[in-house]
Design an enzyme around this catalytic site. Sequence first.
Site, mmCIF file in Angstrom:
data_model
loop_
_atom_site.group_PDB
_atom_site.id
_atom_site.type_symbol
_atom_site.label_atom_id
_atom_site.label_comp_id
_atom_site.label_asym_id
_atom_site.label_seq_id
_atom_site.Cartn_x
_atom_site.Cartn_y
_atom_site.Cartn_z
ATOM 1 N N ARG A 1 2.770 -1.949 -10.253
ATOM 2 C CA ARG A 1 2.148 -3.274 -10.175
ATOM 3 C C ARG A 1 0.885 -3.354 -11.008
ATOM 4 O O ARG A 1 0.507 -4.427 -11.497
ATOM 5 C CB ARG A 1 1.908 -3.658 -8.710
ATOM 6 N N GLU B 1 -0.100 10.642 2.581
ATOM 7 C CA GLU B 1 -0.119 10.900 4.013
ATOM 8 C C GLU B 1 0.864 12.016 4.370
ATOM 9 O O GLU B 1 0.564 12.909 5.147
ATOM 10 C CB GLU B 1 0.230 9.606 4.748
#
Length: 176
Positions: free
Chosen positions: A59, A96
Amino acid sequence: MKDLKSYIRNIPDFPKDGIMFRDVTTLFSNPAAFRHAVDSLVAAFKNDRVQKVAGIEARGFVLAGAIAHRLGAGVVPIRKAGRLPHQTIEETYQLEYGDATLEMHLDAFGAGDRILLIDDLIATGGTAEAALSLIERQSGDVVGCGFIVDLPALGGSARVRTHCERVVSLCSFDSD
Ligand code: AMP
């Protein structure tokens, strides 16, 4: 022009449970909102003599191209591993769960070039920090970082400010 946030679609539990995904494709597809986002980031850095706009896949590419065009700068793609055809340098960072690698062409810019880093969103800052490391390792002069969205609770913008003073985001969401 409505608040930019209202053009961003919120998708709960994507890509996994507990994550609220801030989908900027709805902002990108709205001509007025896209123009406003690009214009705002251009205005923030128009006096910085930016030579290259580095965009983070994917993006970030949409924004980096439009911003570079307006600033009279070139574009540097910072990509996920294995996608750039020429000689690269790479930086691995923690997600994560597990890790990820970003790559940049070794000859993407010259030492001392003035670089603006762009992505759609900053969360923990791990992605932006890895991109900044790539630019710094090639002796780029980072003049600033620009994002549409900041998730300040995750601490990324504070973390990135330790690398570069000018961190600009156009809107923020309080919880993740
Ligand atoms: P981070 O490395 O944690 O700052 O994550 C930033 C990168 O992951 C950006 O390239 C974002 O596009 C993407 N990202 C992380 N969290 C979200 C979220 N909640 N919504 C949309 N994109 C996200």
